[in-house]
Design an enzyme around this catalytic site. Structure first.
Site, PDB file in Angstrom:
ATOM      1  CG  HIS A 203      59.405  33.216   8.782  1.00  0.00           C
ATOM      2  ND1 HIS A 203      59.246  34.002   9.884  1.00  0.00           N
ATOM      3  CD2 HIS A 203      58.484  33.635   7.881  1.00  0.00           C
ATOM      4  CE1 HIS A 203      58.267  34.869   9.678  1.00  0.00           C
ATOM      5  NE2 HIS A 203      57.790  34.670   8.461  1.00  0.00           N
TER       6      HIS A 203
HETATM    7  C1  UD1 Z   1      54.466  33.895   4.173  1.00  0.00           C
HETATM    8  C2  UD1 Z   1      54.183  35.400   4.129  1.00  0.00           C
HETATM    9  C3  UD1 Z   1      54.790  36.049   5.352  1.00  0.00           C
HETATM   10  C4  UD1 Z   1      54.323  35.406   6.623  1.00  0.00           C
HETATM   11  C5  UD1 Z   1      54.559  33.905   6.560  1.00  0.00           C
HETATM   12  C6  UD1 Z   1      53.922  33.291   7.762  1.00  0.00           C
HETATM   13  C7  UD1 Z   1      54.044  36.306   1.841  1.00  0.00           C
HETATM   14  C8  UD1 Z   1      54.690  37.177   0.827  1.00  0.00           C
HETATM   15  N1  UD1 Z   1      54.770  36.031   2.942  1.00  0.00           N
HETATM   16  O1  UD1 Z   1      55.888  33.744   4.149  1.00  0.00           O
HETATM   17  O2  UD1 Z   1      54.382  37.415   5.392  1.00  0.00           O
HETATM   18  O3  UD1 Z   1      55.043  35.953   7.723  1.00  0.00           O
HETATM   19  O4  UD1 Z   1      53.945  33.363   5.378  1.00  0.00           O
HETATM   20  O5  UD1 Z   1      54.406  32.038   8.048  1.00  0.00           O
HETATM   21  O6  UD1 Z   1      52.908  35.887   1.631  1.00  0.00           O
HETATM   22  N2  UD1 Z   1      57.300  26.270   2.030  1.00  0.00           N
HETATM   23  C9  UD1 Z   1      57.219  24.940   2.348  1.00  0.00           C
HETATM   24  N3  UD1 Z   1      56.041  24.446   2.835  1.00  0.00           N
HETATM   25  C10 UD1 Z   1      54.937  25.217   2.989  1.00  0.00           C
HETATM   26  C11 UD1 Z   1      55.022  26.588   2.643  1.00  0.00           C
HETATM   27  C12 UD1 Z   1      56.209  27.091   2.166  1.00  0.00           C
HETATM   28  O7  UD1 Z   1      58.167  24.203   2.212  1.00  0.00           O
HETATM   29  O8  UD1 Z   1      53.898  24.710   3.440  1.00  0.00           O
HETATM   30  C13 UD1 Z   1      58.590  26.823   1.528  1.00  0.00           C
HETATM   31  C14 UD1 Z   1      58.672  26.844   0.041  1.00  0.00           C
HETATM   32  O9  UD1 Z   1      59.986  26.613  -0.330  1.00  0.00           O
HETATM   33  C15 UD1 Z   1      58.319  28.282  -0.318  1.00  0.00           C
HETATM   34  C16 UD1 Z   1      58.914  29.030   0.875  1.00  0.00           C
HETATM   35  O10 UD1 Z   1      58.732  28.153   1.987  1.00  0.00           O
HETATM   36  O11 UD1 Z   1      58.812  28.706  -1.530  1.00  0.00           O
HETATM   37  C17 UD1 Z   1      58.263  30.350   1.164  1.00  0.00           C
HETATM   38  O12 UD1 Z   1      56.858  30.168   1.373  1.00  0.00           O
HETATM   39  P1  UD1 Z   1      55.832  31.353   1.038  1.00  0.00           P
HETATM   40  O13 UD1 Z   1      54.451  30.895   1.282  1.00  0.00           O
HETATM   41  O14 UD1 Z   1      56.141  31.971  -0.256  1.00  0.00           O
HETATM   42  O15 UD1 Z   1      56.186  32.471   2.100  1.00  0.00           O
HETATM   43  P2  UD1 Z   1      56.585  32.395   3.641  1.00  0.00           P
HETATM   44  O16 UD1 Z   1      58.030  32.642   3.768  1.00  0.00           O
HETATM   45  O17 UD1 Z   1      56.035  31.195   4.312  1.00  0.00           O
END
Ligand code: UD1
Length: 361
Positions: A203
């Site tokens: 991820h």
């Molecule tokens: C975040 C943390 C990472 C951690 C991970 C745990 C930061 C910078 N990164 O990464 O350190 O290992 O969480 O899981 O805070 N999205 C969805 N649904 C959701 C959440 C996210 O579809 O419920 C998608 C969206 O397109 C979003 C992307 O995932 O833009 C990234 O989500 P984000 O919360 O920015 O970071 P993670 O990659 O989940």
């Protein structure tokens, strides 16, 4: 509305997991306001955990959702400040290294509310990785640093002679130990047969940012001599689907929606091999005795490598070297390593002791 002693702030899936035990431990020493930033909002990424772990719903939801780093962190900062001003907790507890961690910690510190950082003292060499920026910033402004390991303790001791430092161990181990007796069999947790299988999770932004590399990693996983179960983080799925039909790996990789916490642990425990880029899964494989290959060039959880549970493989080398690395790691590690590098499962109580000390000061 009474003034809470402690605001416990979290927002991503692994933080909800850790907050489940922290909240109970903190409630023994004071009143707790649970604040969920809403960084993760999808059912499988977040809400399912509330059901599985019996987590009480948060008291406050900031509903920040997804966005660029600045947008997401700024939304957390602004909304957390509002809550902290209104409720005026005496201490704020944050976990790990996400945008939720830094946003809530900074909002608190600017209001002169003491911050307690759980999972302090971890470092990666890549100083500009989002998580590394977040953890260094929070380690610099927290008043109490709760570390998971001796190495992390040594590091923050050198950096922060003015802070209270407590080596508490890792709360993720507390949670794992509490659910281990009720883990389902692997076949109840995912599409696996009676034979050996691999379990993979991917991820991290560093991997999904280069779609052709991500595709090459899946090709390498599909080329292993055992079937692999791979639940997809929403972002990983989106990047892959934009590039190639997922049927490309039919029959070799079982691509699933994100699985629940208990299912993930059950699949890890039964796996012949784990391949991941997640910090949480690396430790879970280590605790559960499953040989792990981590697709990164470094890890904050270096003890797992030193003890023989984990092998690092940079993602750009996966296409050429995964099969050989997987074979080497399966031969090398028989799960007989020491499992106590991050404490013995009483971390939440130790964090609560440190917070009690802060409140009494
Ligand atoms: C975040 C943390 C990472 C951690 C991970 C745990 C930061 C910078 N990164 O990464 O350190 O290992 O969480 O899981 O805070 N999205 C969805 N649904 C959701 C959440 C996210 O579809 O419920 C998608 C969206 O397109 C979003 C992307 O995932 O833009 C990234 O989500 P984000 O919360 O920015 O970071 P993670 O990659 O989940």
């Amino acid at each position: 509305m009474s003034r809470p002693d402690i605001a416990l702030c979290y927002g991503t899936r692994p933080q909800v997991i850790k907050a489940s035990v922290l909240r109970r431990a903190l409630a023994r020493i004071g009143s707790v306001l649970a604040v969920d930033t809403g960084q993760h909002y999808d059912y499988e990424l977040n809400a399912l955990l509330y059901t599985q772990l019996g987590v009480e719903p948060a008291d406050v939801l900031l509903e920040v959702g997804s966005g660029g780093h600045a947008e997401q962190t700024a939304a957390i900062l602004v909304r957390a400040e509002r809550v902290l001003v209104e409720r005026a907790p005496r201490a704020v507890v944050v976990i790990g290294d996400t945008n939720s961690t830094v946003g809530c910690a900074l909002a608190a510190a600017k209001l002169r509310i003491p911050v307690v950082h759980v999972e302090a003292g971890l470092r990666a060499a890549d100083a500009l990785m989002a998580e590394e920026l977040n953890r260094r910033l929070v380690d610099a402004i927290a008043q109490v640093l709760c570390t998971p390991s001796a190495r992390a303790t040594g590091r923050v001791r050198a950096e922060r002679c003015d802070a209270v430092i407590a080596q508490t161990g890792d709360v993720a181990r507390d949670v794992l130990l509490s659910v281990e007796p009720r883990l389902p069999a692997p076949a109840e947790a995912g599409p696996v047969g009676p034979g050996p299988y691999g379990y993979a999770t991917l991820h991290r932004a560093e991997l999904t940012a280069v779609p052709e590399r991500l595709v090459a990693v899946l090709d390498a996983l599909a080329g292993l001599d055992l079937p692999v179960v791979l639940p997809l983080h929403p972002r990983t799925r989106a990047v892959l689907e934009a590039r190639t039909p997922l049927t490309r790996w039919a029959g070799r990789l079982a691509l699933l929606p994100p699985v629940g916490y208990l299912e993930s642990l059950a699949l890890t425990r039964g796996a012949e091999l784990v391949v991941t880029d997640s910090g949480g899964v690396q430790r879970e494989a280590y605790w559960l005795g499953a040989p792990c290959v981590t697709l990164r060039s470094e890890t904050e959880w270096i003890e797992t490598v030193e003890l023989g549970a984990n092998l690092l493989l940079p993602p750009e080398a996966a296409a050429a070297e995964l099969a050989e690395a997987a074979e080497r790691q399966r031969r090398r590690s028989a799960g007989g390593w020491n499992r106590d590098a991050y404490g013995t499962g009483d971390a939440a109580a130790r964090v609560a002791d440190s917070v009690a000390g802060l409140l009494a000061a």
